[in-house]
Motif scaffolding. Structure first.
Motif, mmCIF file in Angstrom:
data_model
loop_
_atom_site.group_PDB
_atom_site.id
_atom_site.type_symbol
_atom_site.label_atom_id
_atom_site.label_comp_id
_atom_site.label_asym_id
_atom_site.label_seq_id
_atom_site.Cartn_x
_atom_site.Cartn_y
_atom_site.Cartn_z
ATOM 1 N N LYS A 43 6.524 -13.124 5.845
ATOM 2 C CA LYS A 43 6.005 -13.925 6.943
ATOM 3 C C LYS A 43 4.700 -14.566 6.466
ATOM 4 C CE LYS A 43 7.820 -10.591 10.275
ATOM 5 N NZ LYS A 43 7.488 -9.672 11.381
ATOM 6 N N PRO A 44 4.235 -15.610 7.152
ATOM 7 C CA PRO A 44 3.019 -16.297 6.689
ATOM 8 C C PRO A 44 1.821 -15.381 6.468
ATOM 9 C CG PRO A 44 4.121 -17.629 8.339
ATOM 10 C CD PRO A 44 4.866 -16.338 8.263
ATOM 11 N N VAL A 45 1.600 -14.415 7.351
ATOM 12 C CA VAL A 45 0.419 -13.556 7.196
ATOM 13 C C VAL A 45 0.507 -12.732 5.913
ATOM 14 C CG1 VAL A 45 1.400 -11.679 8.603
ATOM 15 C CG2 VAL A 45 -1.079 -11.888 8.353
ATOM 16 N N HIS A 46 1.703 -12.229 5.578
ATOM 17 C CA HIS A 46 1.866 -11.442 4.352
ATOM 18 C C HIS A 46 1.711 -12.320 3.111
ATOM 19 C CE1 HIS A 46 4.553 -9.002 7.221
ATOM 20 N NE2 HIS A 46 3.373 -8.424 7.154
ATOM 21 N N ARG A 47 2.268 -13.534 3.186
ATOM 22 C CA ARG A 47 2.170 -14.452 2.046
ATOM 23 C C ARG A 47 0.711 -14.815 1.789
ATOM 24 N NH1 ARG A 47 5.180 -18.132 4.099
ATOM 25 N NH2 ARG A 47 7.103 -17.070 3.485
ATOM 26 N N ARG A 48 -0.030 -15.059 2.849
ATOM 27 C CA ARG A 48 -1.437 -15.424 2.700
ATOM 28 C C ARG A 48 -2.270 -14.255 2.205
ATOM 29 N NH1 ARG A 48 -1.070 -18.707 8.429
ATOM 30 N NH2 ARG A 48 -0.488 -20.732 7.548
ATOM 31 N N LEU A 49 -1.918 -13.057 2.641
ATOM 32 C CA LEU A 49 -2.612 -11.866 2.140
ATOM 33 C C LEU A 49 -2.456 -11.735 0.630
ATOM 34 C CD1 LEU A 49 -1.890 -9.131 4.843
ATOM 35 C CD2 LEU A 49 -4.109 -9.524 3.783
ATOM 36 N N LEU A 90 -1.954 -5.819 6.403
ATOM 37 C CA LEU A 90 -2.351 -5.328 5.076
ATOM 38 C C LEU A 90 -2.066 -3.834 4.942
ATOM 39 C CD1 LEU A 90 -3.874 -5.548 2.348
ATOM 40 C CD2 LEU A 90 -5.995 -5.226 3.622
ATOM 41 N N VAL A 91 -2.391 -3.064 5.980
ATOM 42 C CA VAL A 91 -2.180 -1.609 5.955
ATOM 43 C C VAL A 91 -0.701 -1.290 5.790
ATOM 44 C CG1 VAL A 91 -2.226 0.458 7.402
ATOM 45 C CG2 VAL A 91 -4.265 -0.975 7.208
ATOM 46 N N ARG A 92 0.144 -2.008 6.539
ATOM 47 C CA ARG A 92 1.577 -1.716 6.463
ATOM 48 C C ARG A 92 2.134 -1.987 5.064
ATOM 49 N NH1 ARG A 92 6.682 -3.594 6.877
ATOM 50 N NH2 ARG A 92 8.145 -2.239 7.980
ATOM 51 N N ALA A 94 0.787 -1.379 2.437
ATOM 52 C CA ALA A 94 0.337 -0.323 1.526
ATOM 53 C C ALA A 94 0.939 1.039 1.856
ATOM 54 C CB ALA A 94 -1.196 -0.225 1.566
ATOM 55 N N GLN A 95 1.654 1.164 2.998
ATOM 56 C CA GLN A 95 2.183 2.468 3.437
ATOM 57 C C GLN A 95 3.530 2.744 2.777
ATOM 58 O OE1 GLN A 95 2.110 1.821 7.694
ATOM 59 N NE2 GLN A 95 0.172 2.908 7.916
ATOM 60 N N ASP A 96 3.585 3.752 1.921
ATOM 61 C CA ASP A 96 4.838 4.032 1.206
ATOM 62 C C ASP A 96 5.907 4.622 2.106
ATOM 63 O OD1 ASP A 96 3.724 6.493 1.634
ATOM 64 O OD2 ASP A 96 3.652 7.092 -0.484
ATOM 65 N N PHE A 97 5.546 5.054 3.337
ATOM 66 C CA PHE A 97 6.549 5.551 4.273
ATOM 67 C C PHE A 97 7.051 4.431 5.192
ATOM 68 C CE2 PHE A 97 2.301 6.358 5.933
ATOM 69 C CZ PHE A 97 2.336 5.723 7.163
ATOM 70 N N ALA A 98 6.392 3.272 5.145
ATOM 71 C CA ALA A 98 6.800 2.136 5.966
ATOM 72 C C ALA A 98 7.463 1.044 5.141
ATOM 73 C CB ALA A 98 5.590 1.561 6.711
ATOM 74 N N ARG A 100 9.436 0.047 1.505
ATOM 75 C CA ARG A 100 10.172 0.664 0.397
ATOM 76 C C ARG A 100 9.496 0.407 -0.946
ATOM 77 N NH1 ARG A 100 11.751 2.860 -3.151
ATOM 78 N NH2 ARG A 100 13.839 3.484 -3.798
ATOM 79 N N TYR A 101 9.011 -0.815 -1.157
ATOM 80 C CA TYR A 101 8.298 -1.169 -2.394
ATOM 81 C C TYR A 101 6.942 -1.738 -1.984
ATOM 82 C CZ TYR A 101 12.875 -0.652 -4.568
ATOM 83 O OH TYR A 101 14.066 -0.149 -5.004
ATOM 84 N N PRO A 102 5.902 -0.893 -1.868
ATOM 85 C CA PRO A 102 4.594 -1.372 -1.397
ATOM 86 C C PRO A 102 4.091 -2.557 -2.218
ATOM 87 C CG PRO A 102 4.627 1.022 -1.487
ATOM 88 C CD PRO A 102 5.894 0.560 -2.136
ATOM 89 N N LEU A 103 3.547 -3.539 -1.518
ATOM 90 C CA LEU A 103 3.003 -4.731 -2.172
ATOM 91 C C LEU A 103 1.498 -4.618 -2.362
ATOM 92 C CD1 LEU A 103 5.017 -7.472 -0.228
ATOM 93 C CD2 LEU A 103 5.590 -6.361 -2.383
ATOM 94 N N VAL A 104 0.898 -3.631 -1.694
ATOM 95 C CA VAL A 104 -0.545 -3.399 -1.799
ATOM 96 C C VAL A 104 -0.770 -1.938 -2.157
ATOM 97 C CG1 VAL A 104 -2.734 -3.347 -0.523
ATOM 98 C CG2 VAL A 104 -1.120 -5.226 -0.161
#
Length: 736
Positions: A43-49, A90-92, A94-98, A100-104
């Motif tokens: 989504k745009p917010v994730h892409r911009r992050l 941003l937090v989501r 980085a969460q390995d339980f949320a 599958r492949y954390p981007l942060v």
């Protein structure tokens, strides 16, 4: 001369103004907030992050930076929204339980599977992971288009290069206006293998793709117990659901005791809420086989479930928990995404893979063209260097003596403008003796690269072969180890487990009392006098039903809905019970017609006040939801009058118009749902009574009267739906 618009008013219809503004809001929500792009899965917010973090040089090998700095850059440059929503995104990531492949990669408190929130952004730090770097790889090589940011001061990518299958690997969830998306995470290695198969065989079927990609792979593990046919159907349509269960094992104790250890729970189930749910159900006696629940989790999940008695089978205990708690869960699939043309739509698995592969192919072409242009520019400069290298003295003379050295160089050595500019900018240290050999080596190497790039761009087959090699690289990098190994076990759909035998341990006779004011309770034993029990002031006993604690009770409302109540769930003791509307969701305007225990073989005759009815099976009246099940369709102004057991050979109906009718029971159809058929034509009147009887055996109309023989009843016989005959006096006596 300009027109002054201050104070200008235009008349516009409210409907048109609302429609125009709401459509604009809806499109903004769909395109710029809630739905992911099929190409990079963001989504745009994730892409911009991710782009902002790359601009801050927060790659996997660099140090961490405060999340507040990242969020500030994102909302200041690219995403003019609230800092709280950006930090949550941003937090989501980085969460390995949320994810599958954390981007942060986070440093600090980023929340827990119990539902705990992350620490404030001033305390936490972050940087990109290798997966995010794979998504961003090539963004500097003209791989994607950029657009101006909201304030026109900078530029941002419309989509990321996305050579990692992020949409399917990490999934997505979002609610837009009039549409939503829900995509579960999958295993990246399996996605890449399925994509390779699609490249090799564009006509591959969904079933063949499912052979390589058998289902979701949730970050919290668990067991997928959905049937294969259902999975294939879901992937074909882009809509469906996946049934998942917790992973558990039996741990033996001393003296034959045992307990169940739950090590993985379904995706997006909060552990703390799950334990609360189990504890509440134990308190309500809805888990009669469970003795205790404890949370012994550390970094790994460990829920301990102890049975009430060691004689219970572990599978039976777990079946009661799967049926009643979030230890079994369903994750919906709705692959509604923005396509490459930015148009939202629900895609099949094959269409999603095809769209991603087409994007990867376009990125490869664009990066190759960008690299080829750079190679050609460098080759042009190197050719210029070689042209002048044997005549360096003449070059130095021209530079020292000519008024326009650039023009003279171009004329003397037949150089282009770019080559002459490069010669003029050459550093003196480049004039050393061995430099010419190095220039020739670089030129030969770049010439080989030019040939390879031109060959690649000239052959679509070679490009797809290159993409297959890149997919192999992704499989090698992200397909094994703690990050890449499949976590969710694929299992066959479970066989039905009969738990009734185990629940028979607590089988006991009960009498269920329902008061006039709607309070319901269960008393131990049969043959109880309802009037002998206490009720609230102004209330009294109304319905009394004898049953067993393992029975299910059916409650029929005046609107034709059937509700199911488990006798074991009802409150017991000396209290007043609880309002039945807290057990089932019966609307306030509906009244209760009857309450009875369900028999699997039983049948009921249900009729409305207007004189229509049908036969229903008692098993068909069982409703799984608190909101009940519509069984009998009543028209406006009508309501259910009675629901009586089916017996005998005939039906007797009596209206308030003092006309009675007896007709064969075989003329009444059995239906699962409907408005029934006409029993008696009543006109403006309504039903007063309804009975079933065996004509040859006669009828006892009420206590104190004699049994009416077949001769007394025969005059009332007629066809179903008739007006009927005048009712005899003995039938009208003492009937309101």
């Amino acid at each position: 001369m300009g027109t002054d618009l201050a104070g200008h008013i235009e008349d516009t219809k409210l409907a048109e103004a609302l429609s125009e503004r709401y459509i604009a809001y809806a499109m903004s929500t769909i395109m710029s907030r809630s739905l992911p792009d099929v190409r990079d899965g963001l989504k745009p917010v994730h892409r911009r992050l991710l782009y902002a973090m790359q601009q801050l040089r927060l790659d996997p090998t660099s140090g961490f930076k405060k999340c507040a700095r990242v969020v500030g850059d994102v909302i200041g440059k690219f995403h003019p929204h609230g800092d709280a929503s950006v930090y949550e995104a941003l937090v989501r990531l980085a969460q390995d339980f949320a994810v599958r492949y954390p981007l942060v990669e986070g440093q600090g408190n980023f929340g827990s599977i119990d539902g705990d929130g992350a620490a404030a952004m001033r305390y936490t730090e972050s940087r990109l992971t290798e997966v995010a770097q794979a998504l961003l790889d090539g963004i500097q090589d003209d791989a994607v288009d950029f657009r101006a940011t909201y304030d026109n001061e900078d530029h941002e990518p419309i989509v990321l290069p996305g050579t990692f299958p992020n949409l399917l690997a990490n999934g997505a969830a979002g609610i837009a206006v009039g549409m939503a998306t829900s995509i579960p995470p999958h295993n990246a290695a399996e996605i890449c293998r399925a994509a390779k198969l699609l490249i090799e065989n564009p006509d591959v079927t969904i079933a063949e793709l499912v052979d390589l990609m058998p289902g979701p792979d949730f970050p919290t593990g668990g067991i997928l117990v959905e049937e294969r046919d259902s999975i294939i159907r879901s992937y074909e349509t882009g809509r469906g659901s996946f049934r998942t269960r917790a992973r558990w094992e039996v741990e033996q104790g001393r003296f034959g005791t045992w307990m169940i250890i739950v090590t993985e729970i379904p995706y997006q189930v909060q552990k703390s809420r799950l334990i609360e749910q189990i504890a509440d159900l134990m308190e309500q006696r809805k888990l009669p086989l469970l003795g205790d629940v404890r949370d012994e989790s550390t970094t790994d999940i460990r829920l301990v479930l102890e049975p009430k008695t060691k004689g219970v089978e572990p599978e039976v205990l777990m079946e009661t928990l799967f049926r009643n708690t979030a230890l079994e869960n369903r994750f919906s699939l709705n692959m509604n995404v923005l396509g490459g043309d930015r148009v939202p739509g629900v895609l099949s698995l094959k269409e999603v893979l095809r769209a991603w592969l087409d994007h990867v192919h376009e990125v490869l072409v664009r990066r190759s063209n960008h690299r080829l242009a750079a190679v050609l520019r460098r080759l042009e400069i190197l050719e210029g260097f070689l042209a002048v290298y044997l005549n360096l003295d003449e070059v130095i003379r021209i530079i020292r003596e000519e008024d326009e050295p650039k023009v003279s160089l171009m004329a003397t050595f037949s150089l282009t403008d770019v080559q002459a500019e490069a010669v003029l900018n050459m550093r003196l240290r480049s004039l050393r003796r061995l430099e010419e050999m190095e220039i020739r080596r670089e030129r030969d190497k770049l010439a080989d690269e030019q040939k390879a790039l031109e060959t690649l761009l000239g052959s679509e087959r070679r490009r797809w072969t290159r993409i297959c090699k890149d997919l192999d690289g992704t499989i090698k990098k992200f397909g094994s180890g703690p990050l890449g190994d499949r976590r969710t076990l694929i299992a066959a759909a479970p066989e039905p487990v009969d738990i009734s035998a185990a629940l028979e341990i607590d089988r006991e006779p009960l009498t269920v009392l329902l008061s006039r004011e709607g309070w319901i309770r269960a008393m131990k034993g049969h043959g109880l006098d309802p009037q002998g029990h206490r009720f609230k002031e102004g209330d009294e006993g109304w319905l009394s039903v004898e049953c067993q604690s393992t029975d299910r009770l059916c409650l029929i409302s005046s609107s034709g809905k059937a509700y199911t109540i488990k006798a074991a769930d009802l409150p017991r003791g000396r209290g007043f019970g609880q309002p039945f509307r807290t057990v089932v969701d019966v609307p306030q305007e509906d009244r209760i017609v009857i309450l009875f225990p369900v028999s699997d073989e039983g049948r009921r005759l249900i009729a409305s006040a207007s004189g229509r009815g049908m036969i229903v099976s008692e098993a068909g009246l069982v409703a799984e939801k608190r909101t009940g099940k519509q069984v009998f369709n009543v028209k406006d102004g009508d309501e259910v009058f009675a629901c009586i057991p089916v017996s005998g050979s005939h039906v007797l109906t009596l209206g308030h118009n003092k006309r009675a009718l007896i007709f064969p029971l075989e003329q009444v159809p059995e239906m699962t749902r409907g408005g029934g058929v006409a029993f008696q034509k009543l006109g403006d009147s309504t039903l007063r009574d309804m009975r079933t009887l065996t004509l040859s055996e006669g009828l006892l109309w009420q206590e104190g009267q004699r049994v009416r023989s077949a001769a007394d009843l025969t005059p009332l016989e007629g066809r179903r739906g008739a007006v009927g005959r005048a009712a005899p006096q003995w039938m009208l006596r003492n009937k309101g």
